[in-house]
Design a protein around this motif. Structure first.
Motif, mmCIF file in Angstrom:
data_model
loop_
_atom_site.group_PDB
_atom_site.id
_atom_site.type_symbol
_atom_site.label_atom_id
_atom_site.label_comp_id
_atom_site.label_asym_id
_atom_site.label_seq_id
_atom_site.Cartn_x
_atom_site.Cartn_y
_atom_site.Cartn_z
ATOM 1 N N PHE A 158 0.851 -1.180 0.000
ATOM 2 C CA PHE A 158 0.000 0.000 0.000
ATOM 3 C C PHE A 158 0.895 1.241 0.000
ATOM 4 O O PHE A 158 2.057 1.194 0.437
ATOM 5 N N PRO A 159 0.388 2.362 -0.501
ATOM 6 C CA PRO A 159 1.252 3.533 -0.754
ATOM 7 C C PRO A 159 1.952 4.105 0.466
ATOM 8 O O PRO A 159 3.052 4.656 0.347
ATOM 9 N N THR A 160 1.341 4.008 1.638
ATOM 10 C CA THR A 160 1.917 4.650 2.824
ATOM 11 C C THR A 160 2.839 3.724 3.625
ATOM 12 O O THR A 160 3.333 4.113 4.680
ATOM 13 N N LYS A 161 3.080 2.537 3.145
ATOM 14 C CA LYS A 161 3.944 1.590 3.851
ATOM 15 C C LYS A 161 5.377 2.097 3.841
ATOM 16 O O LYS A 161 5.906 2.469 2.799
ATOM 17 N N ARG A 162 6.006 2.110 5.014
ATOM 18 C CA ARG A 162 7.383 2.595 5.069
ATOM 19 C C ARG A 162 8.171 1.853 6.137
ATOM 20 O O ARG A 162 7.618 1.341 7.112
ATOM 21 N N VAL A 163 9.481 1.812 5.943
ATOM 22 C CA VAL A 163 10.399 1.166 6.869
ATOM 23 C C VAL A 163 10.954 2.215 7.823
ATOM 24 O O VAL A 163 11.300 3.333 7.419
ATOM 25 N N VAL A 164 11.025 1.868 9.117
ATOM 26 C CA VAL A 164 11.557 2.769 10.136
ATOM 27 C C VAL A 164 12.664 2.056 10.909
ATOM 28 O O VAL A 164 12.790 0.829 10.867
ATOM 29 N N GLN A 165 13.465 2.836 11.620
ATOM 30 C CA GLN A 165 14.508 2.305 12.489
ATOM 31 C C GLN A 165 14.000 2.270 13.927
ATOM 32 O O GLN A 165 13.511 3.279 14.437
ATOM 33 N N GLU A 166 14.088 1.111 14.543
ATOM 34 C CA GLU A 166 13.713 0.962 15.941
ATOM 35 C C GLU A 166 14.967 0.691 16.776
ATOM 36 O O GLU A 166 16.008 0.307 16.243
ATOM 37 N N GLY A 167 14.860 0.873 18.080
ATOM 38 C CA GLY A 167 15.972 0.597 18.972
ATOM 39 C C GLY A 167 15.499 -0.010 20.266
ATOM 40 O O GLY A 167 14.376 0.253 20.718
ATOM 41 N N ALA A 168 16.341 -0.863 20.878
ATOM 42 C CA ALA A 168 15.978 -1.502 22.149
ATOM 43 C C ALA A 168 17.244 -2.015 22.824
ATOM 44 O O ALA A 168 18.247 -2.299 22.153
ATOM 45 N N PRO A 169 17.227 -2.162 24.163
ATOM 46 C CA PRO A 169 18.377 -2.717 24.875
ATOM 47 C C PRO A 169 18.370 -4.243 24.807
ATOM 48 O O PRO A 169 17.390 -4.880 25.191
ATOM 49 N N ILE A 170 19.452 -4.815 24.327
ATOM 50 C CA ILE A 170 19.571 -6.262 24.134
ATOM 51 C C ILE A 170 20.746 -6.774 24.972
ATOM 52 O O ILE A 170 21.790 -6.119 25.075
ATOM 53 N N SER A 171 20.575 -7.947 25.543
ATOM 54 C CA SER A 171 21.670 -8.579 26.279
ATOM 55 C C SER A 171 22.560 -9.337 25.305
ATOM 56 O O SER A 171 22.084 -10.213 24.572
ATOM 57 N N GLN A 172 23.836 -8.996 25.286
ATOM 58 C CA GLN A 172 24.803 -9.636 24.397
ATOM 59 C C GLN A 172 26.071 -9.949 25.175
ATOM 60 O O GLN A 172 26.706 -9.050 25.723
ATOM 61 N N ALA A 173 26.421 -11.237 25.225
ATOM 62 C CA ALA A 173 27.649 -11.689 25.891
ATOM 63 C C ALA A 173 27.752 -11.169 27.321
ATOM 64 O O ALA A 173 28.806 -10.727 27.770
ATOM 65 N N GLY A 174 26.624 -11.178 28.012
ATOM 66 C CA GLY A 174 26.621 -10.797 29.407
ATOM 67 C C GLY A 174 26.527 -9.319 29.681
ATOM 68 O O GLY A 174 26.543 -8.896 30.845
ATOM 69 N N SER A 175 26.429 -8.490 28.651
ATOM 70 C CA SER A 175 26.305 -7.051 28.859
ATOM 71 C C SER A 175 25.156 -6.521 28.016
ATOM 72 O O SER A 175 24.652 -7.199 27.114
ATOM 73 N N THR A 176 24.749 -5.293 28.315
ATOM 74 C CA THR A 176 23.633 -4.685 27.604
ATOM 75 C C THR A 176 24.145 -3.808 26.483
ATOM 76 O O THR A 176 25.055 -3.000 26.679
ATOM 77 N N ALA A 177 23.540 -3.965 25.308
ATOM 78 C CA ALA A 177 23.905 -3.134 24.160
ATOM 79 C C ALA A 177 22.645 -2.538 23.549
ATOM 80 O O ALA A 177 21.647 -3.249 23.357
ATOM 81 N N TRP A 178 22.673 -1.240 23.279
ATOM 82 C CA TRP A 178 21.552 -0.613 22.572
ATOM 83 C C TRP A 178 21.663 -1.000 21.104
ATOM 84 O O TRP A 178 22.665 -0.737 20.456
ATOM 85 N N THR A 179 20.617 -1.648 20.601
ATOM 86 C CA THR A 179 20.655 -2.227 19.266
ATOM 87 C C THR A 179 19.561 -1.615 18.411
ATOM 88 O O THR A 179 18.425 -1.445 18.857
ATOM 89 N N THR A 180 19.891 -1.285 17.174
ATOM 90 C CA THR A 180 18.902 -0.755 16.240
ATOM 91 C C THR A 180 18.568 -1.815 15.193
ATOM 92 O O THR A 180 19.396 -2.669 14.858
#
Length: 274
Positions: A193-215
């Protein structure tokens, strides 16, 4: 809704036994996969509250059925997008740097209702790994539904919604309308549909025992027309598969998930953005 108001609008209290009878009369059957969206207060006063609802659902589904609920945690997101409430821009970077990572056992739901929040803590329930759009499930198909939930495009082809579609599961709207029907988001991913668009999201993820802000990428999901879509679905030939009835005092709809998703793909392509 305050509990006192719920009591006043209830003429006959509901119990596990009466709820089982209501679910069975609505068409919930043993052995199916059932994705439930719910409002506890809409059902009237229930002896045992959310626990009674969960027990009744599981009794009807039996050992061969699988119960699924949304357990979204949308507050684990980029603060620049927050609106209800918004926070000062001077806080944004601190929030990104210090927000605790998503933990499927610890992270609570947000705006999912008491039934889903209670269900996610039940022994034997599995929860998917998505920091914002997780689902939880209990039953023989739980792993198949919950595992491998993609970070990007969290309601798309690598999500629990798509697995429920593959497994020919059902959707139960328990005192809520189609604005709460997350399966329509799967249709958003599949429709053009014409208004469909991709956006960037972000969230805190646990990686190798530490927290990383991931997009990560996602589509800009929009449920503002889901109620209108749902009304058109009920009036259509495809909507004849919907079974309607009461659970407690709540208006409910039970439907095959494929029926609403397939209808929604065509509806969105014809109606959205035009």
């Amino acid at each position: 809704m305050p509990e006192g108001q719920v009591v006043r609008k209830t003429q006959t209290l509901a119990t596990v036994e009466s709820l089982q009878a209501d679910f069975e009369a609505l068409g919930v059957k043993e052995g199916i996969i059932l994705l439930v969206h719910s409002s506890l207060s809409a059902m009237g006063w229930i002896c045992g509250g959310a626990v009674a609802v969960i027990i009744a659902l599981q009794e009807v589904l039996g050992e061969t059925g699988t119960l699924v609920m949304p357990t979204h945690s949308t507050d684990l997101s980029d603060p620049s997008q927050w609106e209800n409430p918004s926070v000062p821009e001077s806080w944004w970077q601190t929030i990104r740097e210090t927000m605790p990572a998503y933990d499927p056992d610890l992270t609570p739901t947000r705006s999912m209702g008491k039934i889903a929040e209670t269900f996610r803590k039940q022994s034997g329930v599995l929860r998917s790994a998505h920091p914002q759009s997780s689902f939880c499930a209990r039953g023989p198909q739980a792993s198949s539904i919950i595992n491998n939930h993609s970070l990007a495009y969290g309601f798309g082809e690598h999500s629990p919604l798509a697995r429920i579609y593959d497994l020919q599961g059902y959707v139960l709207l328990l005192g809520v309308d189609h604005s709460s029907n997350t399966s329509i988001h799967l249709a958003e991913y599949r429709a053009d549909f014409p208004t469909k668009r991709v956006v960037q999201e972000g969230a805190p993820i646990s990686q190798a025992g530490s927290t990383a802000w991931t997009t990560f990428e996602d589509i800009d999901a929009d449920d503002s027309d889901f109620d209108r879509l749902g009304e058109d679905f009920l009036r259509s030939d495809a909507g004849t598969v919907v079974q309607q009835g009461k659970v407690g005092i709540a208006n409910c709809q039970l439907m095959p998930q494929r029926a609403i998703v397939d209808f929604a793909v065509n509806w969105l392509q014809k109606n959205r953005g035009k």
